[in-house]
Design an enzyme around this catalytic site. Structure first.
Site, short mmCIF file in Angstrom:
data_model
loop_
_atom_site.label_atom_id
_atom_site.label_comp_id
_atom_site.label_asym_id
_atom_site.label_seq_id
_atom_site.Cartn_x
_atom_site.Cartn_y
_atom_site.Cartn_z
N HIS A 155 0.83 -1.20 0.00
CA HIS A 155 0.00 0.00 0.00
C HIS A 155 0.87 1.25 0.00
O HIS A 155 0.59 2.21 -0.74
CB HIS A 155 -0.92 0.01 1.23
N HIS A 214 1.36 -2.40 9.31
CA HIS A 214 2.78 -2.68 9.07
C HIS A 214 3.67 -2.04 10.14
O HIS A 214 3.22 -1.24 10.96
CB HIS A 214 3.20 -2.20 7.68
#
Length: 262
Positions: A155, A214
């Site tokens: 992303h 993340h």
């Protein structure tokens, strides 16, 4: 149509500015670092946006390159043909989308391979009970396991690359002037609004990734790949003659730039 034109006017006044192209890469990098530090030091409470099944993530981010490709295709074609009237030049500029597709494909393949070769299969998300019989992520998940490897943030990469690419291509609007009676006016105005809102979605979801998903190193590498993909094309290669080239500019503007460089 009047409301659409007002939106397009506002977006022209924001995203088309040279300052946006100059500072957006730095703003993305800084916000990624700030969001990551916030996530590590003072995590935000869970919200709708922290759920991977939220509408923006499922229907936009997961197919971010498809959205970017499908909206930039007619935008580049119409604006470049309007300015040059040369089909050959239009096709050359459209090849930027092929280059972007190649960058997207190669980078995501690299990320997938890195996660594969650095990962192992476990019985639980707490990384308990390594299951060495499962040697791939697909096999591990298929057997109800949990794969853990170095998962570079796709992303962070793709949203960075897409947002910067759209802003670069929208720079052509400095030269595109159409009145309401022009046959391309409605189409270009609609595309400007669509691309503008898409850019805001990409930046917003990039920020959400920074604060919710993340770890820092995974987002650093993802953002770095996105920045390198943008700079390697628009900052280096597209300045050369043997390339898809940058969005067309008027001769007077080119003259001013040449004078400035001297």
């Amino acid at each position: 149509m009047e409301h659409l034109e007002r939106c397009a006017w506002v977006l022209r006044g924001t995203l088309v500015r040279s300052a946006v192209r100059k500072y957006l890469p730095w703003a993305l990098a800084a916000s990624m670092l700030a969001g990551s530090l916030l996530k590590e030091l003072s995590p935000l409470p869970e919200s709708y946006l922290s759920n991977k099944r939220n509408v923006l993530n499922v229907y936009f981010v997961k197919v971010a390159w498809a959205w970017t490709f499908c909206l930039l295709l007619p935008f580049i074609a119409l604006t470049n043909y309007h300015l040059t009237g040369k089909a050959g030049l239009v096709l050359r500029r459209l090849s930027t989308l092929l280059v972007g597709t190649a960058i997207w494909y190669v980078c995501t393949a690299i990320f997938s391979n890195i996660e594969h070769y650095t990962g192992s299969c476990y019985q639980s998300p707490a990384l308990e009970g390594e299951r060495k019989e499962h040697q791939s992520k697909q096999q591990c998940h298929g057997e109800g396991g949990f794969w853990h490897g170095f998962d570079i943030s796709g992303h962070s990469f793709l949203l960075t690359f897409c947002a910067l690419m759209i802003v670069e291509e929208m720079a052509v609007l400095h030269e595109v002037k159409t009145d309401r009676n022009h046959c391309l006016h409605a189409a270009i105005t609609t595309l400007v609004v669509a691309l503008g809102f898409l850019t805001f979605i990409w930046v917003w979801m990039f920020l959400c990734t920074a604060v919710y998903f993340h770890n820092l190193s995974q987002k650093v590498f993802g953002t770095l790949f996105g920045l390198l993909g943008w700079y390697g094309t628009y900052g280096c290669w597209y300045l050369k003659s043997f390339s898809p080239g940058l969005p067309p500019q008027s001769s007077s503007l080119n003259l001013k730039q040449d004078t400035y460089k001297k």
